[in-house]
Design an enzyme around this catalytic site. Sequence first.
Site, PDB file in Angstrom:
ATOM      1  N   LYS A  67       0.809  -1.234   0.000  1.00 55.52           N
ATOM      2  CA  LYS A  67       0.000   0.000   0.000  1.00 55.52           C
ATOM      3  C   LYS A  67       0.842   1.284   0.000  1.00 55.52           C
ATOM      4  O   LYS A  67       0.369   2.318  -0.434  1.00 55.52           O
ATOM      5  CB  LYS A  67      -0.964   0.018   1.189  1.00 55.52           C
ATOM      6  N   ASP A 103     -10.179   2.675   1.988  1.00 50.77           N
ATOM      7  CA  ASP A 103     -10.320   2.095   3.337  1.00 50.77           C
ATOM      8  C   ASP A 103     -10.984   3.134   4.226  1.00 50.77           C
ATOM      9  O   ASP A 103     -11.849   2.820   5.044  1.00 50.77           O
ATOM     10  CB  ASP A 103      -8.942   1.760   3.933  1.00 50.77           C
TER      11      ASP A 103
END
Length: 286
Positions: A67, A103
């Site tokens: 990420k 997210d």
Amino acid sequence: MSHLHLGIIGCPIRHSLSPVLHTYLLQQNGQEGSYRSFETQPSNLAERVSDLLNSGIRGFNVTIPLKQEILPFLTDISNAAKTIGAVNTVLVHDNRLHGHNTDSSGFMRSLQHSGIEIKQRSAIVLGAGGASRAVIYGLLAEGISEITIANRTLERARNLAVSMGRFFPETAISVCDWNIEKIASHISERALIVNTTSVGMWPDIDKTPFVLPALPAEAIVVDLVYNPLETQFIAQGKSAGASTIDGLNMFIFQGVAAFEIWLGRAAIFDLEVLRNLLLEKLASYE
Ligand code: ATR
């Protein structure tokens, strides 16, 4: 839109639920396409990105441990992803890579879905890793009144408070030792208590970050862990008198938000059907 070629990169991703989620979304939205898993280590990320670009992919999710590693490959990054310092969704357009973080929006949509208005609330966030950053960014961006970060390694909580404080100087962000008596002193009438650590995740289902004290009736306990759906932490939140939210809706909403970025419009889906599909998949792993 013609064939929507999608996927996920990360490692390990053999047990990722994302292919089930996105295959359902493709079907429900009458969109031809596919969503494939591309197991990728940091050492072969450059080659993978180049292969995906050549394959005509429309977008892909990025998961552990990539990420942050993906950042140098991106043409631009959304403000949210920049502040969080991590990207979980990439949109490919004209050979350029655009990075997003869903997210954070997924977490906020899961609260919204449960009818939670956060403006008058204070939050206690357990954990100071990547998931915590996304949660804290979402809460701050939507105007939570106060945040306390408790983490086993206090220094990490401090660093997170300082780095988020630069972007949201008007909100009080404090840190707290990893100690339930100290944490309890931060629990207000309208507290939102969020576990962002992986403590309690299968197979360690008997573990819990803390035994929660009695909680005010308006308190809300949220666990990002969704396997099992009812973690010890969630079960304790219920017996302590609070409302609870499990981690599966956040997972679903982060996926829906990613899918909408690729599709270019709002997606149609049935939350209950999706939850059951994903729970069936999880059960098949055990
Ligand atoms: P993620 O991206 O899932 O947030 P991470 O960045 O590795 O993963 O962060 C994991 C978080 O869970 C950290 O806050 C970690 O605490 P430390 O900073 O002290 O390592 C926390 N964590 C993991 N295992 C834990 C445990 N057994 N007890 C308490 N906290 C734990």
